[in-house]
Design an enzyme around this catalytic site. Structure first.
Site, short mmCIF file in Angstrom:
data_model
loop_
_atom_site.label_atom_id
_atom_site.label_comp_id
_atom_site.label_asym_id
_atom_site.label_seq_id
_atom_site.Cartn_x
_atom_site.Cartn_y
_atom_site.Cartn_z
N GLY A 64 -1.46 11.36 10.20
CA GLY A 64 -0.24 12.18 10.28
C GLY A 64 0.86 11.41 10.99
O GLY A 64 1.15 11.66 12.17
N TYR A 65 1.44 10.46 10.29
CA TYR A 65 2.52 9.66 10.89
C TYR A 65 3.89 10.14 10.40
O TYR A 65 4.75 10.53 11.13
CB TYR A 65 2.41 8.19 10.49
CG TYR A 65 1.25 7.39 11.00
CD1 TYR A 65 0.46 7.81 12.08
CD2 TYR A 65 0.94 6.16 10.41
CE1 TYR A 65 -0.60 7.03 12.54
CE2 TYR A 65 -0.11 5.38 10.87
CZ TYR A 65 -0.88 5.82 11.93
OH TYR A 65 -1.91 5.05 12.37
N GLU B 12 -4.71 -2.02 9.28
CA GLU B 12 -4.51 -1.91 7.84
C GLU B 12 -4.55 -3.32 7.27
O GLU B 12 -4.05 -4.25 7.87
CB GLU B 12 -3.17 -1.23 7.53
CG GLU B 12 -3.11 0.18 8.11
CD GLU B 12 -2.09 1.09 7.42
OE1 GLU B 12 -1.49 0.65 6.44
OE2 GLU B 12 -1.95 2.23 7.86
N THR C 39 7.15 -0.62 3.27
CA THR C 39 7.78 -0.97 1.98
C THR C 39 7.93 -2.48 1.89
O THR C 39 7.98 -3.18 2.90
CB THR C 39 9.18 -0.35 1.85
OG1 THR C 39 10.05 -0.96 2.82
CG2 THR C 39 9.17 1.15 2.09
N GLU D 48 10.51 -4.08 1.27
CA GLU D 48 11.75 -4.50 1.95
C GLU D 48 11.52 -4.65 3.45
O GLU D 48 11.96 -5.63 4.06
CB GLU D 48 12.87 -3.47 1.70
CG GLU D 48 13.43 -3.49 0.28
CD GLU D 48 12.50 -2.84 -0.73
OE1 GLU D 48 11.59 -2.08 -0.33
OE2 GLU D 48 12.65 -3.10 -1.93
#
Lengths: 384, 339, 384, 339
Positions: free
Chosen positions: C124-125, C240, C363, C365
């Protein structure tokens, strides 16, 4: 909605093509290749003899009252044929600015000789530390009696070695805000203290670095008011167009088609795919350019649209010339000066030339920012 | 897995990096640009055993592996060395493999410049062979024959990559031809050598990509526009970051292909094809970006960006239309069937 | 320099493949497709039964003391086979964070059940107005007696509907600086005031929006110190990885090769070219990922290298899946649920899935900016 | 040159923009998504003469040109209309050209849904025809015959672009087949119609591209991250600007192709091919970017980005492998010889 050029315009295109067949001789091409200067005095005068320099000016300014679309046709056909038209193009950008913003005396001094092909002008905007950031110019002009003394240095003053004047952006007020302290001058290359050194480039084109060491000019060399240099640059930039780039793509298609026939590659699907993409990009570029011209002719601005045409065409040129050169394989290693070169080296030459096309007249990155802000209405990025 | 170089490998990489820094400086490259060949650099490399690096010690070489050759080629690519290092190293090894002991030893020692032609000859002519304008002999596939053709260097052309490229006839007047192998054996030897050429040239391309990127980054970090370094603009950071991924990937695929070769894994030729395809593309991409980042300066002959661009594009073109290689890689994947 | 995985690692890969053949049944695949949840309780427990959940933890924490490379092999093989591994992956990221930063009681409560496959955790970020800007979270946690009261909303809480806890980033001090006012909690989904609503996606995957309305938790739900939420998020983000994305590319290659054989297109040069590009991108992605893993295993960091592997692989996946779908022509219109679909719809499915891959976990970017600053040493862009 | 629409053209464009805004709103599209067809929208369009727009007035149509059809298609593309407008308009005109007066009139009026299949049939089946799941009849090329096949709508599939795609057998049980033309005449009629389909579908794609871009820009201008609108980041501005060039270009090439058609220029089929190739690619590009700009939201079914992506990609795929079209464009350029 009407995509046609009118009959008169088409007749003009035919006339330009016929002119090129007669005047863009192998001799002219050889001179251009040897000098690396995309200006040829003889060819230039032949263009002038037709009255095509300043042809879009009103008759009272010595022009032929042609429309802008005609000038686009002129540039397009010349670019597609690879004619040495850069000196002409730069000269006209400056002359057009003088016509709008110059004093009567400046117009008298400049416009007629330009029209007659007797006067060549060159641009002195960018500097070693300025690059895209034109307003960062540090070349100084200081009041000196009733005139000015200029000291500094300009980069990429193409044609400076054969031009009569440099259209020079100088800082006249170092205390004022960056854009407010600039003034524009028309500096004769015959002035003592002016010198230049050649700069050679990847495509064989020659440009110059120009030096100004205590160059004295009268106040009549000033174009526009003191401190209005940025307004004059902006005016001049608006006269740069994008039509040539679609024409460069046409050149690329032309060279590839010729090579495919000569090399027996007309059924090579790898070549056809890549060529098909360039053909489509050519059409898109042509229409984006035509839209900008049309908008300008209707006074609906067109500057952002011109930027779009420029970026689209030049990026397509960079990508497409690289991919089509790939299709030639090892034969592409040879340039225009080597027998047996694929497409007489034209594909390699266009690939080399394409590298600069996304940089001059505004880098793709800067122009995309302009498009984002002014066409898409996005908030200004924190560029400066 | 351990991506760190061994102590020996590091020694090789560092020693040659020093040699190229000294003997293939920007000034030296510019001096050699017209001819495409730097004889002093050649001599220095030959003296260090670079040409015969992968030739067995008994056959006049140093008995090293392609990993070492790849490391040297990477360093050579970084400095745009004007010598046919890969072409000569592959030729010497081929001659040793084929048992042409006398020529192999001379080639390995660099006394004679013998280069491998990575494209088959057409109508008896090996076309636009890198170093063809300076080599004493060329090794090329001529139909079913693998031919060693000695004779006068070819007529130099002004090739895009300043690699002393020239056509070399494999027979006829003034050419001393020797058939090194024929038929299936010739095909096998040639294909193996072509694949070795691919992996070592991939390493050279990886070096070019990495160095062109470094040059671009250094410039972007110091060049100011609009009051800040241009390297702080996302519009440049984004493509530079992409280029970094491509360049790092190029180094990795090239080194791994060489490692697979030296470890006798069957997959090495497929890895060599991937390595060359990716590294050559990355070199062009990084060089184009390097030129672009430099603005108008990049386009002038005074800056190095255009040298990287020309060498990179030429190295890629030298192997033929890149599409054919992508197709070959695809066909290999399909040929293996569903993995 | 040694690119090989050691024998033990290769044996483990073989073991995982054999496990997948036995446990990744058509039944499991059908359940996943129907639920849109890339978690399957039965499959998950089978993985746990092998001791592979938390296998890289030290034996004293109940793990098998395997290396990180083994875990990469596990994820890679699962991703390449299309196994429902997302619940497991998220659970392990959180559990790993608890193992490092949790209290002994939290470890007791979480680690063993996670290992045994009995506990599922979810993230839940991000929030409706936060997106990539995680530190902008506005969900509030307020001291309430000896515990906390939580009110707010989280987006993309995948698996929330079957998870036992949400790992929740909340603002505990609205006066503090943006990154300083955050605290991390482990909120039981059984708590009154917690609710969720499903959110369906382009690939058929289901995620959730979760609501917190006066949710009461004890202070033992707090992970890390008050005000240290950003440090905890950063710790968790470091776990991650990027290995799955190269595996997704392998899936794409696999599906394409299968289709080429089935459709008799093994000699279609248009397909071969595009496939060749994806094959190369797969190798490059695999090596970039392996480098990051290796660096992490040698404690030479590897976070930037992980970002590089992630961006490279996901951009290649986006481009490659689109191009390979193009190669199928109209047959690509059919998805996994339609008979006659090219590659049983797998190419279309991968193209749909690829659209999110360049967004989550940072993302492209944002991550390119990280690479520019931390790998290339460029000056920080003015992002915030 | 005058790129402004004439007063009549503006009326057409505005009238249909209003209809699509009302009858092809996001809600209506979502309601029609499962079936891929919105009968009420169809009725509204038919009532306004859209289907028979290019059919001569004497043959039951409105006697308009393809410029007008392109304007309507552009508006339809912007709103992802769930009707086979282009396929039906092209079919009606083909039937009129071929002198099949009775069916042409019914098709032009929209009483019967008759759609053109833009790919030739294979083994007697027109595969995955848009609206094949709802059409009363399909017009398709079956070998040397141009066949009008009436019969029960095909079995619907869940097609990527929610276009009610289905296979339609051209003969056999329950199918009433009529050969509209044969041999060279069939080929000519079909090719001309396929090219008309291309130019009108290009216009639809241009509309999709332009709208997907607008959606992306609106979101980027208002969505804040890191304290500023994301549209102020160069990392998004740069690709959005490129997308704007592609989208504006798509509108221009599509409209010009239609204009060339209506003005009888020989170049119109080549222009139609370019227009479709570019516009379809631009639509996919703008839609992918639109999704990406929306972050995670773009991936959810609640947002419209995924609808644009699916329709755009499906429209492109529906014409077959895009590489074949690029090759065809290249071949046309080569066929004309050196220009």
């Amino acid at each position: 909605m009407d995509f046609s050029l009118d009959e008169r315009a088409e007749a003009f295109r035919a006339e330009v093509r016929e002119f090129l067949r007669a005047h863009l001789t192998d001799e002219v091409r050889a001179r251009v290749a040897a000098s690396g200067t995309y200006h040829d005095a003889e060819f230039h005068r032949a263009v002038a003899d037709r009255g095509w320099i300043g042809a879009a000016w009103p008759v009272e300014d010595g022009g032929q009252g042609r429309d802008r679309a005609d000038m686009d046709i002129l540039y397009e056909e010349m670019a597609a044929a690879g004619a040495p038209v850069e000196g002409l193009s730069v000269t006209l950008i400056i002359a057009e600015t003088i016509r709008r913003a110059g004093t009567p005396a400046q117009k008298e001094r400049i416009l007629r000789p330009v029209r007659e092909g007797r006067l060549l002008l060159s641009l002195g905007y960018t500097e070693p530390d300025a690059g895209s950031d034109l307003a960062a110019a540090r070349t100084r002009a200081v009041r000196d009696g009733d005139g000015w003394r200029i000291d500094g240095q300009k980069n990429f003053t193409t044609h400076a070695h054969e031009a009569d004047y440099v259209f020079l952006l100088a800082r006249t007020d170092p205390q004022a805000a960056k854009h407010a302290g600039l003034t524009m001058f028309l500096v004769p290359t015959s002035a003592p203290g002016f010198s230049y050194a050649p700069v050679h480039t990847l495509s064989g084109e020659r440009t110059n670095i120009t030096y100004y060491s205590g160059v004295r000019v009268g106040d009549d060399a000033r174009v526009g008011a003191e401190g209005q240099g940025w307004e004059i640059v902006s005016l001049a930039l608006a006269f740069e167009r994008g039509g040539e780039f679609a024409a460069q793509l046409r050149r690329l298609v032309h060279a590839t088609v010729g090579w495919a026939h000569a090399a027996g590659r007309t059924e090579d699907t790898r070549l056809l795919r890549r060529l098909g993409r360039v053909v489509a990009a050519t059409e898109v570029s042509r229409l984006l350019g035509a839209r900008a011209t049309w908008l300008r002719s209707t006074a609906m601005a067109g500057a952002v649209e011109g930027a779009m045409a420029k970026v689209y065409a030049t990026e397509a040129l960079l990508r497409g010339s690289g991919e089509l050169l790939d299709a030639t394989g090892a034969d592409g290693l040879l340039g225009p000066d080597s027998p047996g070169a694929a497409a007489d080296g034209e594909l390699q030459h266009l690939y080399r030339e394409a590298q600069i096309s996304t940089l001059y007249g505004g880098t793709s990155e800067v122009l995309r920012g302009v498009v984002a802000e002014r066409r898409l209405g996005l908030p200004r990025s924190r560029r400066r | 897995m351990d991506l760190e170089l061994t102590a020996d490998q590091r020694d090789v990489a560092e020693a040659f990096a020093r040699v190229f820094a000294r003997d293939s400086s920007a000034e030296r490259v510019r001096a050699a640009e017209a001819s495409g060949f730097d004889p002093a650099l050649w001599k220095a490399l030959a003296g260090m055993g670079a040409v015969g690096l992968t030739v067995p010690a008994g056959a006049g070489g140093s008995g090293g592996g392609f990993v070492e050759l790849a490391l040297v080629a990477e360093a050579a690519g970084r400095r745009l060395a004007c010598v046919p290092l890969v072409e000569a190293a592959v030729a010497a090894r081929l001659l040793a493999d084929a048992g042409v002991a006398d020529v192999a030893a001379e080639a390995a020692g660099g006394e004679r410049v013998v280069v491998f032609a990575a494209r088959p000859a057409v109508a008896g002519v090996a076309r636009l062979v890198p170093a063809g304008a300076v080599a004493d002999a060329v090794l090329a596939l001529d139909g079913d024959d693998l031919v060693l053709a000695a004779g006068a260097p070819g007529q130099p052309v002004r090739d895009l990559g300043f690699q002393a490229a020239a056509d070399r006839p494999l027979r006829g007047d003034g050419v001393e031809s020797r058939v090194v192998a024929s038929g299936a054996e010739a095909g096998e030897l040639w294909t193996r050598s072509r694949d070795r050429w691919r992996l070592a040239t991939a390493a050279a391309c990886a070096g070019m990509a990495a160095e062109a990127l470094d040059v671009a980054v250094r410039y972007a970090a110091q060049r100011e526009q609009f009051g800040v370094p241009i390297g702080s603009f996302q519009a440049l950071q984004q493509p530079l970051a992409d280029a970094a991924m491509a360049a790092d990937g190029a180094v990795l695929v090239a080194r791994e292909a060489a490692w697979r070769h030296d470890n006798g894994l069957d997959s090495w030729p497929a890895a060599a094809a991937v390595a060359f395809a990716h590294a050559a593309e990355s070199a062009v991409r990084c060089a184009e970006l390097c030129l672009h980042v430099h603005g108008g300066y990049g386009y002038t002959l005074e800056y190095d960006a255009q040298l990287y661009l020309r060498r990179a594009k030429a190295t890629r073109l030298g192997a033929g239309d890149p599409d054919l290689l992508w197709e070959q890689i695809g066909a290999t994947a399909i040929g293996k069937g569903a993995p």
